[in-house]
Design an enzyme around this catalytic site. Structure first.
Site, PDB file in Angstrom:
ATOM      1  N   ASP A  19       0.921  -1.190   0.008  1.00 36.95           N
ATOM      2  CA  ASP A  19      -0.184   0.015  -0.133  1.00 36.95           C
ATOM      3  C   ASP A  19       0.918   1.250  -0.175  1.00 36.95           C
ATOM      4  O   ASP A  19       2.235   1.141   0.386  1.00 36.95           O
ATOM      5  CB  ASP A  19      -0.942  -0.121   1.247  1.00 36.95           C
ATOM      6  N   ASP A  59      -0.154   5.095   0.917  1.00 37.90           N
ATOM      7  CA  ASP A  59      -0.639   6.144   1.906  1.00 37.90           C
ATOM      8  C   ASP A  59      -0.706   5.607   3.220  1.00 37.90           C
ATOM      9  O   ASP A  59      -1.665   4.597   3.285  1.00 37.90           O
ATOM     10  CB  ASP A  59      -1.927   6.965   1.549  1.00 37.90           C
ATOM     11  N   ASP A  80      -1.420  -0.636   5.983  1.00 42.29           N
ATOM     12  CA  ASP A  80      -1.865  -0.005   7.397  1.00 42.29           C
ATOM     13  C   ASP A  80      -3.321   0.144   7.610  1.00 42.29           C
ATOM     14  O   ASP A  80      -3.650   0.485   8.764  1.00 42.29           O
ATOM     15  CB  ASP A  80      -1.313   1.415   7.473  1.00 42.29           C
TER      16      ASP A  80
END
Length: 224
Positions: free
Chosen positions: A9, A11, A171
């Site tokens: 991922d 961001d 995250d």
């Protein structure tokens, strides 16, 4: 040698873009004369495609208003990026060293699966000089929103790697649920935008970027 794939991922995992995201979302809502969602609500939707994000943030608004919010966000985010360059989404400390370490490992390739647009991802990769690290980059333009497994499945096909030989690093709960849906191990990181307690679908969760290579090896040694 079996080829393995680590999919990242962006961001909240590789870059800390929260200030740009919150600023752009604030500008989008204010342009429509609407109350701005609080910071926690905005960060909770990071990783979703923009249409899904706006539906979460403003479920009672008409479709055309949400579409205007999407366009307003895109314009504000792009303006922020053009004004600040790489500083609008700085790499988390240690990220470049971690990518360098992984890229140097024989039989290991890297990829990206992000809710960003192609334009946004390409600009970020160029701003940080990351072009050489990723053999596959999957974006929101081409797939259903996370946690649909489409991005990961496309990355596996493009990299010619089996699901058992791949790990998704992210995250958010969306990243971990996407990994589970694709039959890929999820490695959660605690320094991003969802609390550690939300990463219930993760195989493991780490607290430091420096711990990532060891965690990957542990997952591949013990796939259960």
């Amino acid at each position: 040698m079996t080829q393995r794939l680590v999919i990242f991922d962006v961001d909240g995992t590789l870059v800390d873009s929260q200030h740009s995201i919150v600023a752009a979302m604030t500008a989008a809502f204010e342009a429509q004369g609407l109350a701005v969602p609080d910071r926690g609500a905005i960060l909770s939707i990071v990783g979703l495609s923009l249409d899904h994000a706006m539906l979460r943030l403003a479920p009672d608004l008409a479709l055309d208003i949400r579409a205007q919010l999407v366009e307003g966000y895109r314009a504000a985010y792009q303006a922020h990026r053009l004004a600040q360059g790489a500083a609008h989404s700085p790499l988390f400390p240690g990220t470049l060293e971690m990518l360098e370490d992984l890229a140097a490992q024989p039989g290991l390739v890297l990829g990206v699966a992000t809710g960003k647009s192609r334009r946004g991802l390409d600009a970020l990769i160029a701003a940080h000089g990351l072009e050489r690290y990723f053999v596959t980059t999957q974006v929101a333009d081409d797939h259903p929103s996370k946690p649909h497994p489409g991005m990961i499945l496309a990355a596996l096909e493009e990299a010619d790697v089996l699901a058992a030989d791949a790990v998704m690093v992210g995250d958010t709960s969306y990243d971990m649920e996407m990994a589970s849906a694709a039959g890929v191990a999820g490695l959660g990181v605690s320094w991003g935008y969802h609390p550690r307690t939300a990463l219930t679908a993760a195989r493991r969760v780490i607290d430091r970027i420096a711990d990532l290579p060891l965690a990957l090896n542990q997952i591949w040694k013990d796939p259960t």
